[in-house]
Design a protein around this motif. Structure first.
Motif, mmCIF file in Angstrom:
data_model
loop_
_atom_site.group_PDB
_atom_site.id
_atom_site.type_symbol
_atom_site.label_atom_id
_atom_site.label_comp_id
_atom_site.label_asym_id
_atom_site.label_seq_id
_atom_site.Cartn_x
_atom_site.Cartn_y
_atom_site.Cartn_z
ATOM 1 N N GLN A 230 12.317 16.498 0.574
ATOM 2 C CA GLN A 230 13.001 16.933 -0.370
ATOM 3 C C GLN A 230 13.727 15.570 -1.172
ATOM 4 O OE1 GLN A 230 15.726 20.178 -0.360
ATOM 5 N NE2 GLN A 230 17.273 19.172 -1.507
ATOM 6 N N SER A 231 14.261 14.795 -0.231
ATOM 7 C CA SER A 231 14.967 13.460 -0.656
ATOM 8 C C SER A 231 13.934 12.483 -1.219
ATOM 9 C CB SER A 231 15.162 12.959 0.742
ATOM 10 O OG SER A 231 15.921 11.472 0.556
ATOM 11 N N ILE A 232 12.389 12.582 -0.803
ATOM 12 C CA ILE A 232 11.521 11.402 -1.345
ATOM 13 C C ILE A 232 11.367 11.826 -2.686
ATOM 14 C CG2 ILE A 232 9.097 10.900 -1.320
ATOM 15 C CD1 ILE A 232 9.361 11.044 2.077
ATOM 16 N N VAL A 233 11.068 13.300 -2.812
ATOM 17 C CA VAL A 233 10.578 13.780 -4.206
ATOM 18 C C VAL A 233 12.041 13.485 -5.101
ATOM 19 C CG1 VAL A 233 10.096 15.916 -5.663
ATOM 20 C CG2 VAL A 233 9.003 15.497 -3.348
ATOM 21 N N THR A 234 12.989 13.904 -4.761
ATOM 22 C CA THR A 234 14.018 13.652 -5.637
ATOM 23 C C THR A 234 14.286 12.136 -5.920
ATOM 24 O OG1 THR A 234 15.410 15.203 -4.729
ATOM 25 C CG2 THR A 234 16.789 13.927 -5.902
ATOM 26 N N SER A 235 13.741 11.151 -5.246
ATOM 27 C CA SER A 235 14.054 9.591 -5.632
ATOM 28 C C SER A 235 13.052 9.039 -6.605
ATOM 29 C CB SER A 235 14.177 8.704 -4.280
ATOM 30 O OG SER A 235 12.824 9.081 -3.680
ATOM 31 N N CYS A 236 12.059 9.941 -6.886
ATOM 32 C CA CYS A 236 10.857 9.519 -7.772
ATOM 33 C C CYS A 236 11.095 9.846 -9.286
ATOM 34 C CB CYS A 236 9.588 9.763 -6.843
ATOM 35 S SG CYS A 236 9.404 9.286 -5.336
ATOM 36 N N LYS A 237 10.551 9.168 -10.120
ATOM 37 C CA LYS A 237 10.387 9.503 -11.409
ATOM 38 C C LYS A 237 9.495 10.548 -11.640
ATOM 39 C CE LYS A 237 12.853 5.948 -14.199
ATOM 40 N NZ LYS A 237 12.941 5.157 -15.207
ATOM 41 N N PHE A 238 8.174 10.230 -11.025
ATOM 42 C CA PHE A 238 6.947 11.213 -11.226
ATOM 43 C C PHE A 238 6.820 11.353 -9.850
ATOM 44 C CE2 PHE A 238 7.513 8.006 -14.660
ATOM 45 C CZ PHE A 238 7.418 8.920 -15.920
ATOM 46 N N TYR A 239 6.203 12.767 -9.646
ATOM 47 C CA TYR A 239 5.653 13.131 -8.418
ATOM 48 C C TYR A 239 4.009 13.448 -8.811
ATOM 49 C CZ TYR A 239 4.648 15.611 -4.079
ATOM 50 O OH TYR A 239 4.191 15.911 -2.896
ATOM 51 N N LEU A 240 3.170 13.236 -7.892
ATOM 52 C CA LEU A 240 1.802 13.737 -7.869
ATOM 53 C C LEU A 240 1.639 15.073 -7.619
ATOM 54 C CD1 LEU A 240 -0.392 10.286 -7.344
ATOM 55 C CD2 LEU A 240 0.741 11.099 -9.297
ATOM 56 N N SER A 241 1.684 15.930 -8.248
ATOM 57 C CA SER A 241 1.365 17.634 -7.925
ATOM 58 C C SER A 241 -0.156 17.740 -8.173
ATOM 59 C CB SER A 241 2.377 18.379 -8.882
ATOM 60 O OG SER A 241 3.748 18.035 -8.702
ATOM 61 N N PHE A 242 -0.771 17.139 -7.193
ATOM 62 C CA PHE A 242 -2.316 17.349 -7.297
ATOM 63 C C PHE A 242 -2.923 18.376 -6.302
ATOM 64 C CE2 PHE A 242 -3.522 12.603 -8.595
ATOM 65 C CZ PHE A 242 -2.703 12.683 -9.723
#
Length: 357
Positions: A230-242
């Motif tokens: 959760q912390s990692i995803v929140t800290s990123c502008k874009f997340y690769l939902s592959f």
């Protein structure tokens, strides 16, 4: 004396006859005692009525039997009322209740190849077998003998009887602007299931040539916890939902997690139109919108420098919010809710064709 004797003799004879008659009467005639027992009989009758009422009320309780714990993972089952406001449900894993169960939920990935671990008892006429599967067709063994075996499907597909999506997008009660959390990374990806043959692996290998991607997870040798995720995803502008495979409606928690945490998902999966069946089109970036990973990388770098363009991807949050759908128990409760409303007979004759094509 003679006169008195003559008067006494008939009297004695009468008394003797009456005595004999009384003896015979009480020997062979039993008076009714209903007056004595009537209060007790009324009490018993009252208790029987109460029992019948109790039994009748219990008939409205739907029993859902979980035949396999999905992937062997155990969890609480008595949550329909307390967590999801679904009343009148008994969800159990006790196979002794098979003959009383209105629905038997069977997880596909736990079915033996020869179907030998399915219920062997005769199916009660009121009972429905519910096929539960959240994996895509490529990760679901195609077993022979499934046609006409199940009555209902519980799956992520929109045309499933009981919807089992990975997430939901719901309208807010009040409209308010959304401010995304602060970011210190551009692109992130967390993945555990890695195969060089996956379309997502091939796309990533090209994309990383043009933009820095922070990678995590078992596939990259650093397993992370749920809180870390959760912390990692929140800290990123874009997340690769592959997605690990591309199939109709197969849009998993990878997508909904990014949406809910205030990150823009970059999706690789079914078509853009398919995604837009679930959420507005300006909430995500689809790889198919770009000729190649190089052009996608250039666009992400542009958004990184233009805050106005970037924040446009959060305009939908003024009206909606995204959530993960919930654990396995939620889906069992949904199965119960479905059976409470639907008691018509159904059998899936073209099951194999429907799911595997």
């Amino acid at each position: 004396m003679s006169t008195n004797s003559n008067m006494l003799r008939p009297l004695l004879i009468s008394i003797f006859v009456l005595g004999c008659f009384a003896t015979i009467f009480f020997m062979y005639f039993k008076p009714s005692t209903s007056w004595l027992y009537s209060p007790v009989k009324s009490l018993v009758s009252s208790n029987q009525d109460k029992s019948a009422i109790s039994t009748k009320s219990n008939e409205s309780v739907i029993i859902i039997l979980l035949w396999f714990w999905p992937f062997g993972a155990r969890f609480k089952l008595d949550v329909c009322s307390s967590q999801y406001n679904i009343e009148g449900c008994l969800v159990t894993a006790d196979r002794n209740l098979y003959n009383k169960s209105h629905g038997v939920v069977i997880h596909h990935r736990d079915i033996a190849g020869d179907l030998s671990n399915l219920p062997s008892q005769q199916r009660p006429p009121f009972q429905k077998w519910i096929w539960l599967n959240l994996e895509s067709p490529v990760h679901s063994p195609r077993l022979t003998g499934l046609n006409s075996l199940f009555n209902l499907t519980l799956n992520y597909r929109q045309d499933s009887d009981i919807r089992g999506t990975y997430g939901t997008v719901i309208a807010k009660e009040t409209k308010e602007d959304f401010v995304p959390p602060s970011k210190n990374k551009l692109v992130c990806w967390i993945v555990s299931n890695w195969s060089p043959n996956h379309a997502r692996a091939k796309y990533y290998n090209e994309l990383k040539k043009y933009v820095d991607v922070h990678v995590y997870g078992q596939a990259f040798g650093n397993r992370i916890s749920g809180e870390e995720c959760q912390s990692i995803v929140t800290s990123c502008k874009f997340y690769l939902s592959f997605e690990n495979s591309i199939f109709k409606d197969y849009i998993t928690e990878k997508f909904y997690r990014a949406l809910s945490l205030g990150t823009v998902p970059v999706v690789l999966g079914p078509s853009r139109q398919n995604y837009e069946n679930f959420i507005q089109g300006d909430s995500f970036i689809h790889v198919n919108d770009f000729p190649s990973p190089k052009e996608l990388a250039e666009y992400l770098l542009l958004l990184d420098k233009n805050e106005y363009l970037y924040k446009k991807y959060f305009k939908w949050r003024r009206h909606f919010t995204a959530h993960g759908y919930g654990p396995w128990a939620r889906r069992l409760c949904d199965a119960c809710a479905y059976l409470k409303k639907h008691n018509e007979y159904k059998s899936i004759n073209d099951f194999i064709k429907w799911y595997w094509g």
